[in-house]
Design an enzyme around this catalytic site. Structure first.
Site, PDB file in Angstrom:
ATOM      1  N   ARG B 321     -58.199 -25.176  -5.795  1.00 35.92           N
ATOM      2  CA  ARG B 321     -56.813 -24.831  -5.471  1.00 35.92           C
ATOM      3  C   ARG B 321     -56.556 -24.952  -3.966  1.00 35.92           C
ATOM      4  NH1 ARG B 321     -51.974 -22.524  -7.846  1.00 35.92           N
ATOM      5  NH2 ARG B 321     -52.745 -22.378  -9.966  1.00 35.92           N
ATOM      6  N   GLU B 728     -48.237 -14.616  -6.645  1.00 39.18           N
ATOM      7  CA  GLU B 728     -49.020 -15.129  -5.533  1.00 39.18           C
ATOM      8  C   GLU B 728     -48.230 -15.822  -4.423  1.00 39.18           C
ATOM      9  OE1 GLU B 728     -51.396 -17.122  -8.592  1.00 39.18           O
ATOM     10  OE2 GLU B 728     -53.144 -16.613  -7.378  1.00 39.18           O
TER      11      GLU B 728
END
Lengths: 486, 775
Positions: B321, B728
Site C-alpha cells: 500500500r 483512514e
C-alpha cells in the site's frame, strides 16, 4: 498487621471496606472488590486519565472537589472522603448528569474507553466552575482535561462538551447533607485504634512520632510517583505513613517576605498560590502533569522525591526557596538545592520528614521559567530552566538560576550565576551567560532528548530570557496567540 | 466551532447525526469491555514472560523462583502448545512462544499464571531466561545492507525513469526518515478464554478480526474452527493494532487455559503492551526526481525501506500500500519504485490506520514541496500542476496510476480550489511571509496537502461481508454483521442503514456483538471498509425481510409488492397504511420469514499481487487540509495554529460520526508527525514504553480553529447510501502540518537549502533542520 476499615461516602451511603492491604490501589478496590467496572485502567501510571474519579472532602466549611487518578492512588487515602465514579452521576431514572449529557450531545465518545475518565474530569469542572457560577472557557477546559488522553476524537467535541455543560439543566449536590455525613465519618475515624499498617496522622507531632517509631514505613503523600512503584515495579509496602492528613502540612501561610507551603499541599493549590504572586507562572503551572496528578500530588512530594526531572525544583531554586525538615526534636531549615546529595538521595535523616517549603515573594526581580518537552501539556521536561535576575541600574545585582534535566539532581547553575552577577544586563552579557550555561552541565542523552540538544537549548532559553527582558512578546509558543499576529 | 451539519433527510434514519449507539452507556460506565465482563468462577490471570535480549539463543528458562511466589499456579511455555507451535499467520514465520531463539526485546517466551493479575506480573519478572546474545539488526538501513528480508522485495516500474530524469531540466535527490507509531488504543490488549463442554472454547477478545482469532486459536490447540467461538462487543480503540495482534493474546491465553483447564484472562500491562506488540512501520527512503520548470515531475525513482521487525505479519500488504500511495494524488509518468521489506530485531510492525498509505504519501509530498521551494513556486501550485486529470476531463492523458488503474473519479481540482478559498490560503500565505520577515524568533508556515486514498482491501478476497437481520414480533430489530465496533461508529451506521431500509426509527434497531458463530469467515474490520462491506450486507439482509413483508402486504391489499413503501414506522400500500409492528405480527401469524442473511462482495476489483497491477480499489476517497504552524527557532518547539479540512465522505450516513473520524484521524496523524517518537536504545529496547515517555496529542495540542467540512457529493460508484469510506484517509491530511513546518523552517533558514526534516518533527528534529549545514 491489620488495617483500619476504609470508610467513604458513595451515592449517599457509607461504604466500609475491611482488611484492605495498605498498598492496594483505589482502582483495584473499585474494579475488583466493588465490581464497579465503569472506571477503566488505561496505563496504570496516571498518564492517561481513564481511571479518573472525583473525591470531595471538607475544606474551610465547604466541600472541595478534586478529580484524581485512581490507578496510582492508594485506597486507604480516601478514608473519610466522598467518592464519585462514572456510575454515580446519572439520576435513578436514568437521566444523565450535564457532564454526561453534554458528551452525548457533542458526540464526545467514540470507542468510549477514555470516556468515564473524561466524564469525571468534566464533573470535577462542573462542581468547581459551573456550580460556582463560572463559565468554562475553552482554555480552561484544555487545562483541566490535559491529563485525560483520547485516541479517537481529536478532542474537539470533548472541549465543546465542557463548554456545553452550563447550557443544560443544572444538577446540584446537597452539600450541607454531605458535609454533615462527612463529619460523622470523621468522628468514627478519630475514635479508631491508631496502630494500623496504614497510618494517617492528623498533626505534625503525630507524624514525627510515627516516623521516629517506624522509619521503615513507606512515607506517601499524593502517591503520584510512589503509586507507580506499586503498579509498575511490583513493590510491596507492609506499612505506609500517609502525610496528607497532617493539619500543619495542609496549610499555605503567607508571610510578608515568603510563602510557607505545607508539604502536603497539593500541587494544584501550591501553584495557585505561586501564580497569585507571579502571574507569569500560570502557563508553567498548567503544564505540570495533568490536573488529576496536580490534584493528588503534593509540592512536598515533588521536592522530597527529588527527581532530576521534577519541575518544581528548578523553579524553587531560582526563587531562592528553602525547606524545613522536622523530627521529634524540632526543625531545621536549609536551601532547597542543599537537600539533594545525588540521584534521588537527600540529607534527610531516617526520622525526619519534609514539613514546609518557604518561597520568597516577588521583590522587583525579573523571573521566567521555561520547560522543553515533546508535548506541551502533561509531559516530563527534557530541560527545565528557571531564571530569576535582579537588575539594578542596568546591572545584574543578583542572579538565581535553577535547572532540571541536566544532572543527577535538580541543580543551581552557579557558574552561570557568577557569569551574570555584577555584569551590565546587555546582549553581550546574555550571550556570555548562554555560553556559560551550555558549558556548565553534562546532561545525558535519553528518550526525551540528546545531550547535545539539552545543552544547546539551555543557552537558547537564556537568549529567550534576554529578549523577554527587553519587552519582546509572542516569542514563546507555550502561550503564542495567532489571533494577535499582525 | 464545528457542530455537524443538520440532516438533509429528516425522515430517514440514515443521513442523520444520531449519537453513537453506545454513547449513553459509555458516559454512564455501562459499556462493557472484555475486562469488565463478569468473571467465571475459577478464573486465573496470566502475564507474559518477555525476552530481555534483542537477538539470541534461548538456552534455558528457570521458573523456580517464579513458581515459589505467592499465588503462582503455573508457567506456560512452548512445550505446552498442543497444536502447531507456529502461529497460523499467513507467512507462518512467527513462533507462538519463543523457544530456541529470541528475536526482539519483549518477545513472549511464555506466561505465568497466578491467582491475581499482579501476582502473575510480579512472577513473570522473576522467571530467569538464559540467553546467549547474537548480533542484532536494529537499523533499517543496516538491514537493507545485510539483505535481511521478511519477504522478497517488490518492484513497480513504468516507462524509463532513469532516462526521464536524465532528460529533465531539473533534478533533486534526497533521503527521508519517517518514524513508526504506537497505536495507543486506550484499552490495552486483552483476551479472556473459557473452556466449554466437549472440547469447545469461548474467547472474549478485543479484536478487529474475530475470525482470525478463531482460526489461530483452533490451529494452536489442534482443533477444528467450529470448536472455537470468538465474541467481541466492542474494543476500546483498535486503529489496526488489534487486527493481528489481538490474536496473539487469545492464542497465548488459550494455551494456558488448555494446560490448566481453567478460564484464563490475559490483560497486558501497558508497558508490556508497548514492548510486545507491533507498531506502524518506520520507513526510510532514497529518492531522485526529475522535473520541469513548472515543477511537473517527469521521472521518479524511489527506494522504500520498510522496517518490518522480526516477522512478516502484515508487512507485505502494508508495504504494497505504501507503493500504491507513493503517487498520492499525482500522475507519475516514468516511475521506478523498489520496495524492501526488511527484517530487524524489533517488534513485528503491523497494521495501523492508513496501512502503509501514509508512508507512501509523505514521501511524494516531501518531494513536491521541495521542488516548489527550489523553483521559488507556491507548493500548492506545484501540487495542483501534478494532479491526475479531473474526473470530467475529456480524453484524459494523465489518469493512470503506476499500478495501471484508471483514476476515474478525481475531484481534487475543485476540492483544492474550494479549500484554498475557504481557508484564505493566499492571503494568509502573504501575511505569514510578512510576519516571518519581521519576527525572526517565531516563524510560521502554511500548507495545503491533498489525499487520494484507495478504498478496498488490496487482497481482493477480503472484500466480502455477511450480516443477519432479525425482526422480532414486537417490531424490534437486531442486526449482526461480520464487522467489529472499535469506536468508529460502524454499529451506529449499520443500524441506521437497517432502520432506513425498513422505514423504522433508529432506536428500533439494536446492533449486537461480533460473533464468529453468527457470521462466519468475516474479514478484519480494517481498510476503512467496515461500513462499505458490512453496511451493504446488512442492507441486503434487511431488504430481504422487507421484500417478504412487502409481498405479504401486497397480498393483503391486492397490489404489487413494488408499490409497498416503508417509512416513518409505517408500511404503506396504495390502499392502506399499517404500523410496521402490526404488519410484522400479522406476517408472523402467517408464517412469513422475519429474518434474513445478507451477503456483499465488492464489484469491479481485481489485482495481480505479483506485478502489483490491476484495479485494487473500488473507488478513491479524497480530501484536502490547510494547516498553519509556528516554530520556535530557539528551541525547535512547534504548535499547530489553525486547521481547515475538506473531506469527501460521499453522501454521509452520519455527518457527526464522519466528522469525528476526520478529526480523530487527522489528530492521530499530527501525533505521528510531531510528538509521537518511538526511541529504541542501543540494545534494542523500546525506551518510550509508556505514556509517560510516548506522547500522543493532548487537549492542549488542538488549535481553537479546527474546522472540518464535508464535500457534498455522492460516491460516483454504487456504494451503500452513496457514502464513502472515512476511517483512514483523513490521517494523511496531517501531512499538511508537517509540510507547514517545513515551510516555516525554510523561511527561517532563508538559504534555499533543502529542508532535511525527519519525522516526527520533535523540537530536537526541528532545531536540527534549522541549524544543519546545507548539504
Amino acid at each position: 498487621m491489620t488495617t483500619q476499615t476504609i470508610r467513604f461516602i458513595r451515592r449517599g451511603q457509607t461504604v466500609a471496606l475491611g482488611n484492605v492491604p495498605p498498598d492496594r490501589t483505589l482502582l483495584q478496590v473499585l474494579r475488583e472488590d466493588l465490581g464497579a467496572c465503569g472506571t477503566k485502567e488505561g496505563c496504570g501510571e496516571g498518564d492517561c486519565g481513564a481511571c479518573t474519579v472525583v473525591l470531595a472532602e471538607p475544606e474551610n466549611g465547604h466541600l472541595r472537589f478534586r478529580a484524581i487518578n485512581s490507578c496510582i492512588r492508594l485506597a486507604h487515602s480516601v478514608n473519610g472522603m466522598a467518592l464519585w465514579t462514572v456510575e454515580d452521576l446519572a439520576q435513578a431514572d436514568g437521566s444523565l448528569h450535564p457532564a454526561q449529557e453534554a458528551m452525548v450531545q457533542c458526540h464526545g465518545s467514540q470507542c468510549g474507553f477514555c470516556t468515564p475518565g473524561f466524564v469525571m474530569s468534566l464533573f470535577g469542572m462542573y462542581q468547581n466552575s459551573v456550580c460556582q457560577g463560572q463559565s468554562i472557557r475553552r482554555s480552561d477546559a484544555q487545562e483541566a482535561l490535559s491529563g485525560n488522553l483520547c485516541r479517537c476524537t481529536g478532542y474537539r467535541p470533548i472541549l465543546d462538551a465542557a463548554q456545553q455543560m452550563e447550557q443544560l439543566p443544572a444538577v446540584r449536590i446537597d452539600e450541607a447533607a454531605l458535609l454533615q455525613h462527612l463529619e460523622q465519618l470523621a468522628l468514627i475515624r478519630s475514635a479508631a485504634e491508631p496502630d494500623f499498617a496504614y497510618k494517617s496522622p492528623r498533626s505534625l507531632d503525630e507524624l514525627t512520632s510515627a516516623r521516629a517509631a517506624d522509619p521503615g514505613a513507606q512515607i506517601v503523600a499524593g502517591c503520584t510517583d510512589v503509586g507507580l512503584w506499586v503498579t509498575k515495579m511490583h513493590q510491596h509496602f507492609d506499612r505506609v505513613l500517609d502525610v496528607t492528613q497532617v493539619a500543619e502540612l495542609r496549610q499555605i501561610e503567607p508571610h510578608a517576605n515568603y510563602l510557607q507551603i505545607g508539604a502536603a499541599v497539593t500541587l494544584h493549590d501550591a501553584y495557585t498560590a505561586l501564580v497569585a504572586d507571579r502571574p507569569q507562572l500560570h502557563n508553567f503551572a498548567s503544564r505540570f502533569a495533568g490536573l488529576p496528578v496536580r490534584n493528588s500530588g503534593t509540592l512536598g512530594g515533588n521536592v522530597a522525591n527529588g527527581s532530576p526531572i521534577g519541575d518544581s525544583m528548578p523553579l524553587l531554586i531560582a526563587l531562592g526557596a528553602s525547606v524545613v525538615l522536622a523530627n521529634t526534636h524540632g526543625t531545621r531549615e536549609l536551601p532547597l538545592e542543599d537537600l539533594y546529595t545525588g540521584y534521588r538521595t537527600n540529607v534527610m535523616a531516617a526520622d525526619e520528614v519534609l514539613a514546609w517549603i518557604k518561597v520568597p515573594r516577588p521583590n522587583g526581580d525579573f523571573m521566567r521559567v521555561y520547560k522543553i518537552s515533546k508535548r506541551f501539556d502533561d509531559d516530563i521536561s527534557a530541560v527545565c530552566l528557571a531564571i530569576n535576575l535582579t537588575i539594578t541600574d542596568g546591572s545584574v545585582t543578583r542572579a538565581s538560576i535553577g535547572a532540571g534535566g541536566v544532572a543527577a539532581t535538580p541543580v543551581r547553575a552557579v557558574q552561570t550565576e557568577a557569569a551574570l552577577t555584577g555584569q551590565p544586563w546587555t546582549l553581550a552579557t546574555a550571550h556570555a551567560a548562554a555560553a556559560a550555561l551550555r558549558a556548565e552541565f553534562q546532561p545525558i542523552s535519553d528518550m526525551r532528548a540528546s545531550a547535545a540538544y539539552r545543552s544547546e537549548v539551555l543557552g537558547n532559553l537564556l537568549q529567550r530570557f534576554w529578549l523577554e527582558s527587553q519587552g519582546q512578546t509572542q516569542i514563546n509558543l507555550a502561550h503564542f496567540d495567532v489571533e494577535a499576529c499582525v | 466551532m464545528n457542530a455537524p451539519e443538520k440532516l438533509k433527510l429528516a425522515s430517514s434514519a440514515a443521513g442523520r447525526s444520531v449519537p453513537h449507539e453506545s454513547a449513553r452507556a459509555q458516559v454512564s460506565g455501562n459499556a462493557h469491555y472484555v475486562d469488565d465482563l463478569p468473571e467465571v468462577r475459577g478464573t486465573l490471570y496470566a502475564a507474559p514472560i518477555l525476552s530481555t535480549v534483542a537477538h539470541g539463543r534461548l538456552l534455558g528458562v528457570d521458573s523456580h523462583a517464579a513458581l515459589a511466589m505467592p499465588g503462582v499456579q503455573a508457567v506456560v511455555l512452548a512445550s505446552d502448545i498442543p497444536g502447531d507451535t507456529v502461529l497460523a499467520a499467513f507467512a507462518h514465520d512467527e513462533p507462538i512462544f519463543a523457544s530456541d531463539t529470541v528475536q526482539h526485546i519483549g518477545q513472549v517466551v511464555g506466561l505465568v499464571v497466578a491467582s491475581t493479575v499482579m501476582q502473575a506480573r510480579a512472577a513473570a519478572r522473576a522467571v530467569k531466561l538464559d540467553i546467549e546474545a547474537l548480533p542484532a539488526l536494529l537499523d533499517v538501513r543496516a538491514a537493507y545492507a545485510a539483505q535481511s528480508y521478511v519477504l522478497p522485495p517488490v518492484f513497480v516500474r513504468r516507462g524509463d525513469a532513469a532516462q526521464a530524469i536524465a532528460a529533465a531540466p531539473h533534478t533533486l535527490s534526497g533521503q527521508l526518515e519517517v518514524g513508526g507509531q504506537e497505536h495507543f488504543y486506550l484499552e490495552g490488549q486483552i483476551a479472556y478464554v473459557l473452556p466449554q463442554e466437549q472440547g469447545q472454547w469461548l474467547v472474549h477478545s478485543s479484536t478487529q478480526h474475530p475470525g482470525e482469532v478463531q482460526h489461530w486459536v483452533a490451529h494452536a490447540l489442534g482443533l477444528a474452527n467450529h470448536a472455537v467461538r470468538v465474541e467481541c462487543r466492542r474494543m476500546g480503540g483498535g486503529f489496526g493494532g488489534k487486527e493481528t495482534q489481538a490474536g496473539h493474546l487469545a492464542v497465548w491465553a488459550a494455551i494456558a487455559a488448555h494446560k490448566l483447564g481453567r478460564p484464563i484472562k490475559l490483560r497486558l500491562d501497558r508497558d508490556d503492551d508497548f514492548s510486545i506488540t507491533g507498531k506502524r512501520h518506520p520507513f526510510a527512503y532514497d529518492y531522485t526526481v526529475g522535473f520541469d520548470g513548472a515543477g511537473r515531475i517527469c521521472g521518479f525513482q524511489l527506494l522504500m525501506l520498510a522496517n518490518c521487525g522480526f516477522s512478516a505479519d502484515l508487512s507485505g500488504p502494508v508495504a504494497d500500500r505504501a507503493v500504491f500511495h507513493a503517487d498520492n494524488a499525482y500522475f507519475l509518468a516514468d516511475v521506478d519504485i523498489s520496495s524492501y521489506r526488511l527484517k530487524t530485531h524489533t517488534q513485528s510492525h503491523t497494521a495501523f490506520r492508513g496501512f502503509g498509505g501514509p508512508q507512501g504519501v509523505i514521501v511524494i509530498e516531501t518531494i513536491l514541496s521541495e521542488i516548489a521551494r527550489q523553483l521559488g513556486l507556491d507548493p500548492l501550485e506545484v501540487r495542483r500542476h501534478n494532479l491526475y486529470d479531473a474526473a470530467d476531463t475529456p480524453n484524459p492523458q494523465r489518469n493512470t496510476t503506476h499500478y495501471q488503474m484508471a483514476v476515474e473519479d478525481n475531484i481534487l481540482h475543485p476540492i483544492l480550489s474550494k479549500i484554498e478559498q475557504s481557508a484564505h490560503y493566499q492571503e494568509r500565505r502573504k501575511a505569514i511571509s510578512a510576519w516571518n520577515a519581521a519576527n525572526p524568533v517565531i516563524q510560521r508556515g502554511i500548507s495545503i496537502t491533498p489525499v487520494k486514498f484507495g478504498i478496498s482491501f488490496t487482497a481482493t478476497l477480503f472484500n466480502q461481508a455477511g450480516a443477519l437481520v432479525h425482526v422480532y414480533t414486537d417490531g424490534s430489530v437486531q442486526v449482526n454483521h461480520g464487522g467489529t465496533e472499535m469506536g468508529q461508529g460502524l454499529n451506529t451506521k449499520v443500524a441506521q442503514i437497517v432502520a432506513d431500509e425498513l422505514g423504522i426509527p433508529f432506536e428500533s434497531v439494536l446492533a449486537t456483538a461480533a460473533d464468529t458463530s453468527k457470521v462466519p469467515n468475516a474479514s478484519a474490520t480494517a481498510a476503512s471498509s467496515g461500513t462499505d462491506l458490512n453496511g451493504r450486507a446488512a442492507q441486503y439482509a434487511a431488504r430481504n425481510v422487507r421484500d417478504n413483508l412487502a409481498q405479504f402486504a401486497a397480498g393483503l391489499d391486492g397490489c404489487g409488492a413494488g408499490a409497498v413503501r416503508f417509512q416513518n414506522g409505517q408500511v404503506i400500500t396504495p390502499t392502506a397504511s399499517r404500523p410496521f409492528t402490526s404488519l410484522v405480527q400479522q406476517a408472523y401469524a402467517n408464517r412469513i420469514q422475519l429474518w434474513s442473511d445478507g451477503f456483499y462482495r465488492t464489484p469491479k476489483i481485481h489485482y495481480d499481487k505479483t506485478t502489483l497491477t490491476g484495479r485494487p480499489f473500488y473507488y478513491f476517497a479524497y480530501g484536502a487540509a490547510c494547516s498553519e504552524v509556528a516554530i520556535d527557532t530557539l528551541t525547535g518547539e512547534s504548535r499547530v495554529l489553525k486547521i481547515d479540512i475538506l473531506y469527501d465522505a460521499g453522501t454521509s450516513i452520519n455527518p457527526a460520526i464522519d466528522i469525528g473520524q476526520v478529526e480523530g484521524g487527522f489528530i492521530q496523524g499530527v501525533g505521528w508527525l510531531t510528538t509521537e517518537q518511538l526511541v529504541w536504545n542501543a540494545k534494542g529496547a523500546l525506551s518510550t514504553h509508556a505514556p509517560s515517555t510516548y506522547k500522543i496529542p493532548a487537549t492542549g495540542d488542538i488549535p481553537a480553529h479546527f474546522k472540518v467540512d464535508l464535500w457534498d457529493q455522492p460516491n460516483r460508484e454504487d456504494n451503500v447510501f452513496g457514502s464513502k469510506a472515512v476511517g483512514e484517509p483523513p490521517f494523511m491530511l496531517a501531512i499538511s502540518v508537517f509540510e507547514a513546518m517545513k515551510e516555516a523552517i525554510a523561511a527561517a533558514r532563508g538559504d534555499g537549502a533543502v529542508v532535511q526534516l525527519a519525522a516526527p518533527a520533535t523540537a530536537e528534529n526541528v532545531l536540527r533542520a534549522l541549524t544543519a549545514s546545507a548539504a
